[in-house]
Motif scaffolding. Structure first.
Motif, PDB file in Angstrom:
ATOM      1  N   ILE A  71      12.923   6.667 -13.924  1.00 56.23           N
ATOM      2  CA  ILE A  71      12.146   6.756 -12.692  1.00 56.23           C
ATOM      3  C   ILE A  71      10.712   7.099 -13.036  1.00 56.23           C
ATOM      4  N   MET A  72       9.805   6.602 -12.201  1.00 56.06           N
ATOM      5  CA  MET A  72       8.393   6.918 -12.368  1.00 56.06           C
ATOM      6  C   MET A  72       7.769   7.010 -10.973  1.00 56.06           C
ATOM      7  N   ILE A  73       7.165   8.146 -10.679  1.00 53.03           N
ATOM      8  CA  ILE A  73       6.314   8.249  -9.497  1.00 53.03           C
ATOM      9  C   ILE A  73       4.892   8.135 -10.038  1.00 53.03           C
ATOM     10  N   ALA A  74       4.343   6.947  -9.908  1.00 51.56           N
ATOM     11  CA  ALA A  74       3.053   6.633 -10.523  1.00 51.56           C
ATOM     12  C   ALA A  74       1.871   6.987  -9.628  1.00 51.56           C
ATOM     13  N   GLU A  75       2.077   6.910  -8.336  1.00 56.29           N
ATOM     14  CA  GLU A  75       0.991   7.152  -7.386  1.00 56.29           C
ATOM     15  C   GLU A  75       0.766   8.663  -7.267  1.00 56.29           C
ATOM     16  N   PRO A  76      -0.408   9.156  -7.692  1.00 57.15           N
ATOM     17  CA  PRO A  76      -0.641  10.610  -7.667  1.00 57.15           C
ATOM     18  C   PRO A  76      -0.402  11.254  -6.304  1.00 57.15           C
ATOM     19  N   ARG A  77      -0.779  10.596  -5.218  1.00 59.44           N
ATOM     20  CA  ARG A  77      -0.606  11.205  -3.889  1.00 59.44           C
ATOM     21  C   ARG A  77       0.852  11.258  -3.444  1.00 59.44           C
ATOM     22  N   SER A  78       1.739  10.612  -4.190  1.00 58.45           N
ATOM     23  CA  SER A  78       3.163  10.612  -3.854  1.00 58.45           C
ATOM     24  C   SER A  78       3.967  11.628  -4.665  1.00 58.45           C
ATOM     25  N   ARG A  79       3.328  12.292  -5.583  1.00 56.87           N
ATOM     26  CA  ARG A  79       4.029  13.243  -6.457  1.00 56.87           C
ATOM     27  C   ARG A  79       4.242  14.583  -5.751  1.00 56.87           C
ATOM     28  N   GLY A  80       5.290  15.274  -6.166  1.00 56.70           N
ATOM     29  CA  GLY A  80       5.565  16.613  -5.654  1.00 56.70           C
ATOM     30  C   GLY A  80       6.133  16.637  -4.246  1.00 56.70           C
ATOM     31  N   LYS A  81       6.625  15.505  -3.754  1.00 62.45           N
ATOM     32  CA  LYS A  81       7.166  15.425  -2.397  1.00 62.45           C
ATOM     33  C   LYS A  81       8.683  15.244  -2.368  1.00 62.45           C
ATOM     34  N   GLY A  82       9.313  15.216  -3.539  1.00 56.60           N
ATOM     35  CA  GLY A  82      10.758  15.007  -3.589  1.00 56.60           C
ATOM     36  C   GLY A  82      11.175  13.548  -3.535  1.00 56.60           C
ATOM     37  N   LEU A  83      10.217  12.630  -3.662  1.00 56.88           N
ATOM     38  CA  LEU A  83      10.538  11.207  -3.587  1.00 56.88           C
ATOM     39  C   LEU A  83      11.376  10.766  -4.783  1.00 56.88           C
ATOM     40  N   ALA A  84      11.067  11.281  -5.960  1.00 59.28           N
ATOM     41  CA  ALA A  84      11.830  10.912  -7.158  1.00 59.28           C
ATOM     42  C   ALA A  84      13.282  11.351  -7.022  1.00 59.28           C
ATOM     43  N   LYS A  85      13.491  12.549  -6.531  1.00 59.02           N
ATOM     44  CA  LYS A  85      14.856  13.049  -6.367  1.00 59.02           C
ATOM     45  C   LYS A  85      15.646  12.161  -5.416  1.00 59.02           C
ATOM     46  N   GLU A  86      15.035  11.807  -4.291  1.00 55.29           N
ATOM     47  CA  GLU A  86      15.723  10.948  -3.329  1.00 55.29           C
ATOM     48  C   GLU A  86      15.981   9.565  -3.925  1.00 55.29           C
ATOM     49  N   ALA A  87      15.011   9.012  -4.657  1.00 52.59           N
ATOM     50  CA  ALA A  87      15.177   7.682  -5.247  1.00 52.59           C
ATOM     51  C   ALA A  87      16.305   7.675  -6.279  1.00 52.59           C
TER      52      ALA A  87
ATOM     53  N   GLU B 177       0.817  -1.222   0.000  1.00 52.54           N
ATOM     54  CA  GLU B 177       0.000   0.000   0.000  1.00 52.54           C
ATOM     55  C   GLU B 177       0.849   1.270   0.000  1.00 52.54           C
ATOM     56  N   ALA B 178       2.149   1.149   0.260  1.00 53.46           N
ATOM     57  CA  ALA B 178       3.045   2.304   0.279  1.00 53.46           C
ATOM     58  C   ALA B 178       3.769   2.500  -1.052  1.00 53.46           C
ATOM     59  N   MET B 179       3.428   1.693  -2.070  1.00 49.86           N
ATOM     60  CA  MET B 179       4.090   1.816  -3.371  1.00 49.86           C
ATOM     61  C   MET B 179       3.849   3.197  -3.962  1.00 49.86           C
ATOM     62  N   ALA B 180       4.940   3.832  -4.411  1.00 50.76           N
ATOM     63  CA  ALA B 180       4.856   5.160  -5.018  1.00 50.76           C
ATOM     64  C   ALA B 180       5.258   5.136  -6.486  1.00 50.76           C
ATOM     65  N   GLY B 181       6.155   4.232  -6.868  1.00 54.27           N
ATOM     66  CA  GLY B 181       6.635   4.177  -8.238  1.00 54.27           C
ATOM     67  C   GLY B 181       7.772   3.193  -8.364  1.00 54.27           C
ATOM     68  N   ASP B 182       8.647   3.434  -9.353  1.00 56.70           N
ATOM     69  CA  ASP B 182       9.796   2.561  -9.550  1.00 56.70           C
ATOM     70  C   ASP B 182      10.978   3.356 -10.080  1.00 56.70           C
ATOM     71  N   VAL B 183      12.164   2.767  -9.884  1.00 56.52           N
ATOM     72  CA  VAL B 183      13.398   3.330 -10.407  1.00 56.52           C
ATOM     73  C   VAL B 183      14.209   2.154 -10.942  1.00 56.52           C
TER      74      VAL B 183
END
Length: 181
Positions: free
Chosen positions: A107-123, A84-90
């Motif tokens: 990289i893909m942040i697929a989960e809309p609620r996970s976008r715009g939080k800097g998760l892609a940058k950290e991944a 349930e915590a899946m946000a995307g993939d790298v």
């Protein structure tokens, strides 16, 4: 290529190898036409998605991690119980037969609620560190569609430099020399 480690810990994300438990959610994401366009992917059946997941795990030249958003994880110690915590993939593709020390990253942040939080940058930063420490990679490339301005900004902000453009595919190629080699 070294097989993926069990997990890679960041401050806000945890990267885990793409497992069978992730396929139903991943398949749901890949029904979104915008994600298909942004990732230059074709829609697959659920059966084909399971086959793809198996092929990723057996291919020594590919490395796929699922991005888990830590703040949505129920049991931090057990990544398999945190679907349930899946946000995307790298992903890392070692697909340059002329340069074995180069790899492609996406990289893909697929989960809309996970976008715009800097998760892609950290991944992406975690993957750069991973290839530096565990693989013999000295150069990472990202091929990004011209219409994907968010990804272009992300990779440029991480030091990736524009090195090419394809008018045919309407995409920009960016590269980063990986430290620590």
């Amino acid at each position: 290529m070294v097989r993926p480690v069990e997990r890679i810990q960041g401050q806000r994300v945890m990267l885990v190898p793409y497992g069978k438990e992730h396929v139903p959610c991943y398949h749901k994401w890949m029904q979104d036409t915008q994600l298909l366009e942004d990732t230059a992917s074709e829609p697959l059946s659920l059966k084909e998605q399971y086959e793809l997941q198996e092929s990723w795990n057996s291919d020594p030249y590919k490395c796929m991690f699922i991005i888990l958003e830590k703040e949505r994880m129920k049991v931090p110690e057990e990544e398999s119980s945190n679907v349930e915590a899946m946000a995307g993939d790298v992903n890392i593709f070692m697909n340059d037969m002329e340069d074995e020390q180069a790899a492609e990253i996406d990289i893909m942040i697929a989960e809309p609620r996970s976008r715009g939080k800097g998760l892609a940058k950290e991944a992406v930063q975690l993957m750069v560190n991973y290839v530096s420490q565990h693989l013999h990679i000295s150069k990472l490339r990202a091929k990004i569609g011209d219409s994907n301005s968010t990804s272009l900004r992300l990779f440029r902000s991480l030091g990736f430099q524009d090195v090419g453009h394809s008018d045919v595919f309407k995409e920009t190629t960016l590269e980063l020399v990986v430290e620590g080699q």
